[in-house]
Design a protein around this motif. Structure first.
Motif, PDB file in Angstrom:
ATOM      1  N   ILE A 159       0.876  -1.179   0.000  1.00  0.00           N
ATOM      2  CA  ILE A 159       0.000   0.000   0.000  1.00  0.00           C
ATOM      3  C   ILE A 159       0.912   1.227   0.000  1.00  0.00           C
ATOM      4  CG2 ILE A 159      -1.638   1.356   1.384  1.00  0.00           C
ATOM      5  CD1 ILE A 159      -2.953  -1.200   2.286  1.00  0.00           C
ATOM      6  N   THR A 160       0.558   2.216  -0.833  1.00  0.00           N
ATOM      7  CA  THR A 160       1.339   3.461  -0.838  1.00  0.00           C
ATOM      8  C   THR A 160       0.476   4.588  -0.273  1.00  0.00           C
ATOM      9  OG1 THR A 160       0.603   4.158  -3.050  1.00  0.00           O
ATOM     10  CG2 THR A 160       2.580   2.765  -2.938  1.00  0.00           C
ATOM     11  N   MET A 161       1.131   5.538   0.366  1.00  0.00           N
ATOM     12  CA  MET A 161       0.425   6.714   0.882  1.00  0.00           C
ATOM     13  C   MET A 161       1.272   7.920   0.503  1.00  0.00           C
ATOM     14  SD  MET A 161      -1.028   6.983   4.742  1.00  0.00           S
ATOM     15  CE  MET A 161      -2.061   5.542   4.745  1.00  0.00           C
ATOM     16  N   ASP A 162       0.722   8.785  -0.321  1.00  0.00           N
ATOM     17  CA  ASP A 162       1.493   9.883  -0.899  1.00  0.00           C
ATOM     18  C   ASP A 162       0.923  11.239  -0.506  1.00  0.00           C
ATOM     19  OD1 ASP A 162       3.722   9.855  -2.762  1.00  0.00           O
ATOM     20  OD2 ASP A 162       2.556   8.493  -4.029  1.00  0.00           O
ATOM     21  N   ASP A 163       1.781  12.253  -0.499  1.00  0.00           N
ATOM     22  CA  ASP A 163       1.323  13.641  -0.434  1.00  0.00           C
ATOM     23  C   ASP A 163       2.035  14.362  -1.570  1.00  0.00           C
ATOM     24  OD1 ASP A 163       0.955  16.361   0.104  1.00  0.00           O
ATOM     25  OD2 ASP A 163       0.814  16.029   2.254  1.00  0.00           O
ATOM     26  N   GLY A 164       1.425  14.334  -2.757  1.00  0.00           N
ATOM     27  CA  GLY A 164       2.043  14.947  -3.928  1.00  0.00           C
ATOM     28  C   GLY A 164       2.362  13.957  -5.031  1.00  0.00           C
ATOM     29  N   ALA A 165       2.145  12.670  -4.763  1.00  0.00           N
ATOM     30  CA  ALA A 165       2.237  11.590  -5.764  1.00  0.00           C
ATOM     31  C   ALA A 165       3.660  11.242  -6.208  1.00  0.00           C
ATOM     32  CB  ALA A 165       1.364  11.885  -6.992  1.00  0.00           C
ATOM     33  N   ASP A 166       4.676  11.632  -5.448  1.00  0.00           N
ATOM     34  CA  ASP A 166       6.046  11.310  -5.870  1.00  0.00           C
ATOM     35  C   ASP A 166       6.369   9.818  -5.782  1.00  0.00           C
ATOM     36  OD1 ASP A 166       6.739  13.816  -6.702  1.00  0.00           O
ATOM     37  OD2 ASP A 166       7.830  14.367  -4.886  1.00  0.00           O
ATOM     38  N   LEU A 167       5.799   9.156  -4.783  1.00  0.00           N
ATOM     39  CA  LEU A 167       6.045   7.713  -4.628  1.00  0.00           C
ATOM     40  C   LEU A 167       5.414   6.948  -5.801  1.00  0.00           C
ATOM     41  CD1 LEU A 167       7.394   6.104  -2.323  1.00  0.00           C
ATOM     42  CD2 LEU A 167       5.179   5.925  -1.213  1.00  0.00           C
ATOM     43  N   VAL A 168       4.157   7.246  -6.049  1.00  0.00           N
ATOM     44  CA  VAL A 168       3.428   6.570  -7.134  1.00  0.00           C
ATOM     45  C   VAL A 168       4.065   6.908  -8.482  1.00  0.00           C
ATOM     46  CG1 VAL A 168       1.225   6.610  -8.372  1.00  0.00           C
ATOM     47  CG2 VAL A 168       1.252   6.316  -5.900  1.00  0.00           C
ATOM     48  N   SER A 169       4.456   8.157  -8.624  1.00  0.00           N
ATOM     49  CA  SER A 169       5.073   8.569  -9.882  1.00  0.00           C
ATOM     50  C   SER A 169       6.411   7.843 -10.083  1.00  0.00           C
ATOM     51  CB  SER A 169       5.221  10.086  -9.865  1.00  0.00           C
ATOM     52  OG  SER A 169       6.310  10.488 -10.581  1.00  0.00           O
ATOM     53  N   ALA A 170       7.192   7.655  -9.009  1.00  0.00           N
ATOM     54  CA  ALA A 170       8.468   6.928  -9.126  1.00  0.00           C
ATOM     55  C   ALA A 170       8.216   5.477  -9.539  1.00  0.00           C
ATOM     56  CB  ALA A 170       9.231   6.976  -7.803  1.00  0.00           C
ATOM     57  N   ILE A 171       7.150   4.857  -9.009  1.00  0.00           N
ATOM     58  CA  ILE A 171       6.832   3.476  -9.410  1.00  0.00           C
ATOM     59  C   ILE A 171       6.488   3.449 -10.900  1.00  0.00           C
ATOM     60  CG2 ILE A 171       5.183   1.566  -9.125  1.00  0.00           C
ATOM     61  CD1 ILE A 171       4.942   2.357  -6.157  1.00  0.00           C
ATOM     62  N   HIS A 172       5.668   4.418 -11.333  1.00  0.00           N
ATOM     63  CA  HIS A 172       5.226   4.418 -12.733  1.00  0.00           C
ATOM     64  C   HIS A 172       6.344   4.754 -13.711  1.00  0.00           C
ATOM     65  CE1 HIS A 172       1.262   4.156 -10.959  1.00  0.00           C
ATOM     66  NE2 HIS A 172       0.772   3.917 -12.161  1.00  0.00           N
ATOM     67  N   MET A 173       7.309   5.556 -13.257  1.00  0.00           N
ATOM     68  CA  MET A 173       8.349   5.979 -14.204  1.00  0.00           C
ATOM     69  C   MET A 173       9.586   5.092 -14.166  1.00  0.00           C
ATOM     70  SD  MET A 173       8.008  10.014 -14.719  1.00  0.00           S
ATOM     71  CE  MET A 173       8.750  10.627 -13.257  1.00  0.00           C
ATOM     72  N   LYS A 174       9.943   4.628 -12.938  1.00  0.00           N
ATOM     73  CA  LYS A 174      11.250   3.959 -12.838  1.00  0.00           C
ATOM     74  C   LYS A 174      11.204   2.560 -12.239  1.00  0.00           C
ATOM     75  CE  LYS A 174      14.220   7.895 -13.036  1.00  0.00           C
ATOM     76  NZ  LYS A 174      13.919   9.106 -12.288  1.00  0.00           N
ATOM     77  N   ARG A 175      10.136   2.233 -11.499  1.00  0.00           N
ATOM     78  CA  ARG A 175      10.122   0.951 -10.788  1.00  0.00           C
ATOM     79  C   ARG A 175       8.841   0.180 -11.107  1.00  0.00           C
ATOM     80  NH1 ARG A 175      13.692   1.345  -6.078  1.00  0.00           N
ATOM     81  NH2 ARG A 175      13.254  -0.874  -5.952  1.00  0.00           N
ATOM     82  N   ARG A 176       8.545   0.078 -12.390  1.00  0.00           N
ATOM     83  CA  ARG A 176       7.263  -0.501 -12.820  1.00  0.00           C
ATOM     84  C   ARG A 176       7.101  -1.957 -12.382  1.00  0.00           C
ATOM     85  NH1 ARG A 176       4.672   2.663 -16.509  1.00  0.00           N
ATOM     86  NH2 ARG A 176       3.537   0.940 -17.461  1.00  0.00           N
ATOM     87  N   ASP A 177       8.234  -2.613 -12.167  1.00  0.00           N
ATOM     88  CA  ASP A 177       8.182  -4.013 -11.720  1.00  0.00           C
ATOM     89  C   ASP A 177       7.462  -4.162 -10.376  1.00  0.00           C
ATOM     90  OD1 ASP A 177      10.590  -2.460 -10.963  1.00  0.00           O
ATOM     91  OD2 ASP A 177      10.985  -4.202  -9.664  1.00  0.00           O
ATOM     92  N   LEU A 178       7.402  -3.065  -9.612  1.00  0.00           N
ATOM     93  CA  LEU A 178       6.785  -3.143  -8.281  1.00  0.00           C
ATOM     94  C   LEU A 178       5.257  -3.057  -8.338  1.00  0.00           C
ATOM     95  CD1 LEU A 178       9.141  -0.705  -6.310  1.00  0.00           C
ATOM     96  CD2 LEU A 178       9.175  -3.204  -6.298  1.00  0.00           C
ATOM     97  N   ALA A 179       4.738  -2.543  -9.454  1.00  0.00           N
ATOM     98  CA  ALA A 179       3.302  -2.209  -9.521  1.00  0.00           C
ATOM     99  C   ALA A 179       2.400  -3.411  -9.262  1.00  0.00           C
ATOM    100  CB  ALA A 179       2.983  -1.575 -10.871  1.00  0.00           C
ATOM    101  N   ALA A 180       2.792  -4.572  -9.773  1.00  0.00           N
ATOM    102  CA  ALA A 180       1.945  -5.762  -9.633  1.00  0.00           C
ATOM    103  C   ALA A 180       1.738  -6.134  -8.167  1.00  0.00           C
ATOM    104  CB  ALA A 180       2.576  -6.924 -10.381  1.00  0.00           C
ATOM    105  N   GLY A 181       2.694  -5.775  -7.321  1.00  0.00           N
ATOM    106  CA  GLY A 181       2.579  -6.108  -5.899  1.00  0.00           C
ATOM    107  C   GLY A 181       1.827  -5.063  -5.082  1.00  0.00           C
ATOM    108  N   VAL A 182       1.443  -3.962  -5.715  1.00  0.00           N
ATOM    109  CA  VAL A 182       0.759  -2.896  -4.962  1.00  0.00           C
ATOM    110  C   VAL A 182      -0.755  -3.123  -5.018  1.00  0.00           C
ATOM    111  CG1 VAL A 182       0.405  -0.398  -4.711  1.00  0.00           C
ATOM    112  CG2 VAL A 182       2.612  -1.262  -5.538  1.00  0.00           C
ATOM    113  N   LEU A 183      -1.364  -3.267  -3.836  1.00  0.00           N
ATOM    114  CA  LEU A 183      -2.823  -3.449  -3.776  1.00  0.00           C
ATOM    115  C   LEU A 183      -3.526  -2.151  -4.141  1.00  0.00           C
ATOM    116  CD1 LEU A 183      -2.965  -5.220  -0.285  1.00  0.00           C
ATOM    117  CD2 LEU A 183      -2.999  -6.315  -2.533  1.00  0.00           C
TER     118      LEU A 183
END
Ligand code: ADE
Length: 418
Positions: free
Chosen positions: A121-145
């Motif tokens: 689970i991610t919790m963001d204030d400004g979407a930098d965490l989610v944006s980093a997953i989408h731009m650089k760490r896409r392999d992690l996305a499948a594990g995010v509920l």
């Protein structure tokens, strides 16, 4: 346990300040007590990229009480309270990666440290965490509920991701809950922005010409509080509806090119880039104070200010004096980063109580409903929003009325007229 903080010796001070804040967060406390018993987040890896404040620390304790393996990094390089980071690590065994004043490289290294732990689970204030997953760490996305987002700017980024069809997991727009933006954005930003400006400068508000750029919920709050302290308040807007609302709320509305000439203080809260630019700095009065309270430091064109200046010095903590080549001096607060968190402590705990109750309950919702959620931006469920409002009123000792059966029926019927 791995972590990166400024100084573990600050923990004592941080712990006491967290306890003080918790006294003003009764709704979060109730949720924490339930979480302790029910463990709704048992064994879930929750990565949080939030402003590291006393209020955020209490949210971390609530998530941990719910059984989560929680980690925290900063959502802004200048908003971290180092004593709080120290206490979370030393007193509560929660890994924190945040140092006030960290440079951008360290900021992103810290985000990556959280991502290395493969959050569910991610919790963001400004979407930098989610944006980093989408731009650089896409392999992690499948594990995010799923994840949640705290602020207007972050929700805008997520909606753009969703619109382009590229959103990789479900997100909850906590900002859009009524118990969040109507209170945190308006009364929280309203008070804490003035607090930041005053702590940085110690200026007298009464009689000052105070310009607010952006009349969203945050701008409305700042304008309201500045007026309450006797400032003469002006509003700059680009949206005709909001401009009209500001006029009828009794403010003078004018283009920024005119406002720049008269401002003693000018604050941006638009969420957009390049709001105060070179052409505006040139028009400003000697001694004008500029601040930003929007999420990112893009609202004030600092490179243009540097170019127009012959000298710069730090005249007070959080105040940079720019000597312009035209002979005037302009003062920039908190390096153009959100002044309420850079120069003050952010919103008071009693308003963050609601925002973070929404966050805690949204994390529980994501965990419970993960298999039914799609790759979409969801609103906070109405039941959660209403429950947070109900609990807040209850903890304030305020009772409200209930509709009679006749009133309920009347509201549901279309037949009954004159
Ligand atoms: N955003 C604004 N004020 C805040 C606070 N006190 N804690 C966390 N995030 C915030």
């Amino acid at each position: 346990m791995k972590y990166d903080i400024k100084d573990a010796k600050l923990a004592n001070k941080g712990k006491l300040r967290m306890e003080w804040a918790m006294e003003y967060m009764p709704v979060l406390k109730m949720i924490m007590n339930r979480f302790k018993k029910e463990k709704p987040l048992k064994g879930t890896r929750v990565a949080c990229c939030l402003h590291v404040t006393t209020e955020t620390a209490n949210l971390m304790l609530a998530l941990k009480a719910g059984g989560a393996n929680v980690t925290l990094c900063a959502s802004n390089p200048l908003s971290t309270q180092d004593d709080v980071a120290a206490s979370l690590v030393k007193d509560y065994n929660i890994p924190v990666y945040a140092i006030k004043g960290e440079n951008e490289k360290t900021y992103y290294q810290h985000i990556n440290k959280l991502l290395d732990l493969k959050p569910q689970i991610t919790m963001d204030d400004g979407a930098d965490l989610v944006s980093a997953i989408h731009m650089k760490r896409r392999d992690l996305a499948a594990g995010v509920l799923g994840g949640s987002e705290e602020t207007t700017t972050g929700v805008i980024r997520l909606r753009s991701l969703e619109k382009s069809g590229k959103l990789l997991f479900p997100m909850i727009a906590v900002n859009d809950a009524d118990t969040k933006h109507l209170f945190d954005n308006r009364y929280g930003t309203g008070q804490s922005t003035i607090d930041g400006i005053l702590r940085a400068t110690n200026i007298l508000m009464a009689g000052s010409k105070f310009v607010v750029c952006g009349y969203g919920w945050c701008g409305r709050g700042v304008a309201m509080r500045a007026r309450g302290m006797g400032a003469i308040v002006y509003i700059c807007e680009t949206d005709p509806l909001r401009g009209l609302e500001a006029v009828m709320d009794g403010y003078e509305v004018l283009p920024i090119k005119e406002a720049a000439k008269i401002a003693d203080v000018i604050v941006t809260l638009t969420g957009d880039t390049g709001v105060i630019r070179g052409e505006h700095f040139k028009l400003m009065k000697n001694g004008a104070i500029i601040a930003n309270s929007g999420h990112f430091n893009v609202e004030i064109d600092i490179p243009a200010l540097e170019q127009l200046s012959s000298k710069k010095r730090r005249i007070r903590e959080f105040v940079d004096e720019y000597a312009l080549k035209n002979g005037k001096k302009i003062y920039l607060l908190g390096e153009g980063r959100l002044v309420n968190l850079a120069a003050a402590e952010g919103h008071p705990a009693s308003v963050m109580d609601m925002s973070f109750a929404d966050q805690a309950l949204s994390a529980e919702f994501v965990k419970k409903n993960a298999s039914d959620l799609r790759k979409k931006v969801y609103d906070v469920p109405k039941e959660i929003d209403k429950e947070v409002a109900r609990l807040k009123l209850k903890t304030m000792g305020i009772r409200i009325d209930t509709l009679t059966e006749e009133q309920k029926k009347y509201l549901e019927s279309w037949e009954i007229g004159t």
